[in-house]
Design an enzyme around this catalytic site. Structure first.
Site, mmCIF file in Angstrom:
data_model
loop_
_atom_site.group_PDB
_atom_site.id
_atom_site.type_symbol
_atom_site.label_atom_id
_atom_site.label_comp_id
_atom_site.label_asym_id
_atom_site.label_seq_id
_atom_site.Cartn_x
_atom_site.Cartn_y
_atom_site.Cartn_z
ATOM 1 N N GLY A 5 1.208 7.086 -5.391
ATOM 2 C CA GLY A 5 0.043 7.843 -4.937
ATOM 3 C C GLY A 5 -0.142 7.659 -3.439
ATOM 4 O O GLY A 5 0.820 7.413 -2.701
ATOM 5 N N SER A 6 -1.379 7.774 -3.002
ATOM 6 C CA SER A 6 -1.647 7.757 -1.567
ATOM 7 C C SER A 6 -1.601 6.338 -1.005
ATOM 8 O O SER A 6 -1.830 5.362 -1.721
ATOM 9 C CB SER A 6 -3.019 8.370 -1.311
ATOM 10 O OG SER A 6 -3.997 7.599 -1.983
ATOM 11 N N THR A 7 -1.334 6.251 0.271
ATOM 12 C CA THR A 7 -1.312 4.955 0.959
ATOM 13 C C THR A 7 -2.690 4.308 0.903
ATOM 14 O O THR A 7 -2.819 3.096 0.725
ATOM 15 C CB THR A 7 -0.846 5.163 2.415
ATOM 16 O OG1 THR A 7 0.519 5.597 2.366
ATOM 17 C CG2 THR A 7 -0.940 3.897 3.237
ATOM 18 N N GLU A 38 -0.362 12.364 6.939
ATOM 19 C CA GLU A 38 0.223 13.147 5.852
ATOM 20 C C GLU A 38 -0.735 14.288 5.471
ATOM 21 O O GLU A 38 -1.896 14.037 5.154
ATOM 22 C CB GLU A 38 0.461 12.247 4.647
ATOM 23 C CG GLU A 38 1.177 12.948 3.521
ATOM 24 C CD GLU A 38 1.355 12.063 2.295
ATOM 25 O OE1 GLU A 38 0.399 11.393 1.898
ATOM 26 O OE2 GLU A 38 2.464 12.069 1.738
ATOM 27 N N CYS A 66 5.888 13.740 -1.465
ATOM 28 C CA CYS A 66 5.715 12.557 -0.608
ATOM 29 C C CYS A 66 6.793 12.506 0.461
ATOM 30 O O CYS A 66 6.556 12.049 1.570
ATOM 31 C CB CYS A 66 5.760 11.300 -1.458
ATOM 32 S SG CYS A 66 7.191 11.272 -2.547
ATOM 33 N N GLU A 87 4.668 3.243 -4.460
ATOM 34 C CA GLU A 87 5.378 4.388 -3.858
ATOM 35 C C GLU A 87 4.304 5.266 -3.230
ATOM 36 O O GLU A 87 3.537 5.904 -3.945
ATOM 37 C CB GLU A 87 6.125 5.191 -4.930
ATOM 38 C CG GLU A 87 7.208 4.423 -5.670
ATOM 39 C CD GLU A 87 8.484 4.277 -4.876
ATOM 40 O OE1 GLU A 87 8.567 4.802 -3.745
ATOM 41 O OE2 GLU A 87 9.398 3.611 -5.378
ATOM 42 N N LYS A 112 -1.377 6.070 -16.777
ATOM 43 C CA LYS A 112 -2.463 7.022 -16.487
ATOM 44 C C LYS A 112 -1.961 8.138 -15.574
ATOM 45 O O LYS A 112 -1.578 7.877 -14.436
ATOM 46 C CB LYS A 112 -3.640 6.329 -15.796
ATOM 47 C CG LYS A 112 -4.824 7.298 -15.652
ATOM 48 C CD LYS A 112 -5.858 6.831 -14.654
ATOM 49 C CE LYS A 112 -5.663 7.403 -13.281
ATOM 50 N NZ LYS A 112 -5.896 8.847 -13.157
ATOM 51 N N GLY A 114 -3.071 2.829 -2.449
ATOM 52 C CA GLY A 114 -2.084 1.736 -2.512
ATOM 53 C C GLY A 114 -2.614 0.480 -1.838
ATOM 54 O O GLY A 114 -2.449 -0.639 -2.340
HETATM 55 P P1 NAP Z 1 -4.037 9.190 -5.144
HETATM 56 O O1 NAP Z 1 -5.323 9.812 -4.867
HETATM 57 O O2 NAP Z 1 -3.715 7.888 -4.534
HETATM 58 O O3 NAP Z 1 -3.916 9.105 -6.720
HETATM 59 C C1 NAP Z 1 -2.774 8.582 -7.381
HETATM 60 C C2 NAP Z 1 -3.185 8.073 -8.735
HETATM 61 O O4 NAP Z 1 -4.038 6.933 -8.573
HETATM 62 C C3 NAP Z 1 -3.984 9.078 -9.550
HETATM 63 O O5 NAP Z 1 -3.669 8.902 -10.913
HETATM 64 C C4 NAP Z 1 -5.411 8.645 -9.254
HETATM 65 O O6 NAP Z 1 -6.314 9.058 -10.223
HETATM 66 C C5 NAP Z 1 -5.272 7.133 -9.232
HETATM 67 N N1 NAP Z 1 -6.317 6.425 -8.495
HETATM 68 C C6 NAP Z 1 -7.248 6.914 -7.639
HETATM 69 N N2 NAP Z 1 -8.014 5.916 -7.161
HETATM 70 C C7 NAP Z 1 -7.569 4.768 -7.734
HETATM 71 C C8 NAP Z 1 -7.938 3.392 -7.639
HETATM 72 N N3 NAP Z 1 -8.930 3.007 -6.848
HETATM 73 N N4 NAP Z 1 -7.249 2.483 -8.357
HETATM 74 C C9 NAP Z 1 -6.223 2.844 -9.146
HETATM 75 N N5 NAP Z 1 -5.821 4.136 -9.285
HETATM 76 C C10 NAP Z 1 -6.479 5.087 -8.584
HETATM 77 O O7 NAP Z 1 -2.833 10.140 -4.758
HETATM 78 P P2 NAP Z 1 -2.682 11.664 -5.137
HETATM 79 O O8 NAP Z 1 -3.574 12.416 -4.230
HETATM 80 O O9 NAP Z 1 -2.804 11.852 -6.611
HETATM 81 O O10 NAP Z 1 -1.151 11.928 -4.800
HETATM 82 C C11 NAP Z 1 -0.714 12.251 -3.546
HETATM 83 C C12 NAP Z 1 -0.144 11.045 -2.832
HETATM 84 O O11 NAP Z 1 0.918 10.466 -3.593
HETATM 85 C C13 NAP Z 1 0.470 11.405 -1.525
HETATM 86 O O12 NAP Z 1 0.058 10.505 -0.539
HETATM 87 C C14 NAP Z 1 1.968 11.284 -1.783
HETATM 88 O O13 NAP Z 1 2.711 11.038 -0.638
HETATM 89 C C15 NAP Z 1 2.017 10.191 -2.757
HETATM 90 N N6 NAP Z 1 3.272 10.224 -3.531
HETATM 91 C C16 NAP Z 1 4.228 9.281 -3.262
HETATM 92 C C17 NAP Z 1 5.430 9.299 -3.945
HETATM 93 C C18 NAP Z 1 6.500 8.285 -3.655
HETATM 94 O O14 NAP Z 1 7.420 8.179 -4.462
HETATM 95 N N7 NAP Z 1 6.419 7.550 -2.568
HETATM 96 C C19 NAP Z 1 5.655 10.263 -4.929
HETATM 97 C C20 NAP Z 1 4.660 11.205 -5.170
HETATM 98 C C21 NAP Z 1 3.463 11.166 -4.463
HETATM 99 P P3 NAP Z 1 -7.042 10.493 -10.043
HETATM 100 O O15 NAP Z 1 -6.080 11.436 -9.494
HETATM 101 O O16 NAP Z 1 -7.416 10.862 -11.404
HETATM 102 O O17 NAP Z 1 -8.173 10.227 -9.145
#
Ligand code: NAP
Ligand code: MG
Length: 494
Positions: A251-253, A404, A307, A273, A199, A256
């Site tokens: 995605g976000s902590t 962050e 990230c 991650e 997804k 996670g």
């Molecule tokens: P996010 O809000 O956590 O979303 C990540 C993904 O998870 C999206 O596809 C999101 O869908 C989905 N999601 C949202 N709520 C969920 C739930 N309850 N259960 C399962 N999946 C769910 O993060 P983001 O705002 O897209 O991305 C930014 C974050 O990613 C930052 O914190 C960044 O540091 C981190 N990141 C980490 C790495 C690494 O390798 N460590 C790499 C890139 C990014 P929707 O977006 O459609 O809501």
């Protein structure tokens, strides 16, 4: 009194402001974006059971690019069943050599269609075409090439052990590197014999859907890769589906942690991650101009939507004024604007929600007593934009230093001794990456081994390679992706 330094600075600014670039837009004529996209399940595009679609917009124009299907629980179930059938029927029986051929084919087709992918990535996500063209797309292809190579060599990856795929992998990715994050997830899963339900993020689904078309055209057996779009609920339905054997999440902590809670006690393996708050440390003996480039690359690259962004700068006291002066001068030369213009350094913020978050943090920083410096650049009248921003006069306890921001906002602190900067650098809940700038090799080894982060770059920043493992300490996640390490989460060793 006007000093020589002031005169030199004025000359530098006069020189840079004397030059402006004519627009050099990348053409989007060769790109086809459909009005509407369905879910890619079992090798075909199918309508969502609920019939619901949502819009994906270009963050630089705020115009709709396409309507995209929203997968509900029934669609997730269909995708997982398709992945299971493909696993039992084709993929687990196929030799590593043949799996490798399919993965190589994906890599080559991405290269062939590189321009199209780069343009769509920039249109849908807002990142400058220079980055999507030179970083995202080539690195994504490189990931498939690299893991294609492992597919028939798994016995050598884990000498003395046999590997067994886990089965169906559920994979959820964020919006900052959409095509690249899909590659980080899909390539090792396929190489090790797993099938996939992936997804993409709600705001950047288009390159994943184009990848679905490519995978269909590459003749992969139906259901080996399923790509379903939707928001957080769709992600949650993948995580909680009993037919999924392994979860990979970037995605976000915050999300996670939710995933960790829902998987507790299920025995389902997962990799996370998550976020970061990297320290970029500049010592007095560093090459300053080089360090300035590294700082700019570290935090302003991809609008700070990284990230591992070098979002906290630590400068040794004796060079603080000189370095910050040079940094401000360099910031004045940055071009913020149209992501499709090849001159653009900093594109659009990915969504209105993220724009609000970043502006909220800038306001918090000011309320906490920070001083602000923003480059004087003009911003386009529509779309989501933030000027490259420095926050000085901050301290360890400030929220802008601890949390962050995920935008082009750099906090700056000074330090006197290595011990002090190690303490400060490690004083966050995160531990994804870091950077050190110094002329002394011994200092690099001494400091980098004490920084509690998965990656520490020395005299460079934001360098990636598929052969190198990547992942975090503490709240930046668990497990590693990339390299030999990236195979392990997708296999059981027997
Ligand atoms: P996010 O809000 O956590 O979303 C990540 C993904 O998870 C999206 O596809 C999101 O869908 C989905 N999601 C949202 N709520 C969920 C739930 N309850 N259960 C399962 N999946 C769910 O993060 P983001 O705002 O897209 O991305 C930014 C974050 O990613 C930052 O914190 C960044 O540091 C981190 N990141 C980490 C790495 C690494 O390798 N460590 C790499 C890139 C990014 P929707 O977006 O459609 O809501
Ligand atoms: Mg979008």
């Amino acid at each position: 009194m006007i000093t020589d330094k002031d005169i030199q600075k004025k000359q530098r600014l006069d020189f840079t402001s004397a030059w402006t670039y004519d627009p050099a837009p990348e053409s989007s004529d060769h790109v086809t974006i459909s009005d509407k996209y369905d879910l890619f399940i079992g090798g075909k595009f199918v309508e969502p059971v609920s019939g619901t679609y949502f819009a994906t917009v270009s963050p630089s124009t705020e115009k709709k690019l396409a309507d995209v299907a929203e997968a509900g629980e029934k669609d997730v179930d269909n995708a997982v069943k398709a992945a299971r059938t493909a696993y039992d029927t084709y993929w687990k029986k196929m030799s590593g050599r043949d799996r490798g051929k399919y993965i190589y084919r994906i890599a080559r087709m991405i290269q062939e269609r590189a321009r199209e992918f780069a343009v769509i990535e920039s249109m849908d996500g807002g990142k400058p075409i220079r980055e999507s063209r030179d970083v995202d797309v080539p690195l994504a292809a490189a990931h498939y090439f690299y893991y294609a190579g492992w597919a028939d060599k798994l016995d050598y990856a884990f000498p003395g052990r046999k590997t067994q795929p886990r089965g169906v992998a559920g994979q959820i990715i964020p919006w900052n590197f959409p095509l690249l994050m899909a590659a980080w997830k899909i390539a090792p899963a396929l190489a090790t014999g797993n099938t996939v339900v992936l997804k993409p993020a709600e705001t950047t689904p288009l390159t994943s859907l184009k990848l679905a078309e490519l995978i269909r055209d590459a003749d992969l057996p139906p259901g080996v890769v399923n790509i379903i779009t939707g928001a957080g609920q769709t992600g949650s339905a993948i995580v909680n589906h009993p037919g999924v054997d392994k979860i990979a999440f970037t995605g976000s902590t915050q999300v996670g942690k939710l995933i960790q809670k829902s998987l507790a006690g299920t025995g389902k393996p997962y990799t996370l991650e998550l976020g970061g708050k990297a320290a970029n440390i500049v010592f007095e003996d560093a090459a300053l101009d080089q360090a300035v480039e590294g700082i700019v690359n570290g935090i302003f690259f991809n609008q700070g939507h990284v990230c591992c962004a070098g979002s906290r700068l630590f400068v040794q006291e004796g060079i603080a004024d000189a370095l910050i002066g040079k940094l401000k001068d360099r910031m004045e030369t940055l071009i913020v604007g149209d992501p499709l213009d090849k001159n653009t350094d900093i594109g659009a913020i990915n969504s209105r929600a993220q724009l609000d978050t970043i502006n909220g943090y800038i306001e918090t920083g000011l309320n906490e007593g920070a001083d602000i410096y923003q480059c004087k650049c003009d911003l386009p009248s529509s779309g989501y934009w933030v000027k490259p921003t420095l926050l000085t006069g901050v301290s360890q306890s400030h929220r802008v230093v601890q949390e962050e921001i995920f935008g082009p906002v750099l906090t700056i602190q000074t330090f006197r001794t290595p011990a002090e900067v190690i303490e400060k650098a490690n004083n966050t809940p995160y531990g994804l990456s870091g950077g050190i700038w110094t002329d002394k090799g011994a200092k690099i080894f001494k400091i980098s081994t004490k920084i509690r982060s998965g990656v520490v770059w020395a005299n460079t920043f934001n360098k990636f390679d598929p052969t190198s493992p990547f992942g975090g300490y503490k709240e930046s996640g668990m497990g590693r992706e990339g390299g030999l390490h990236g195979l392990l989460p997708y296999v059981e060793l027997i």
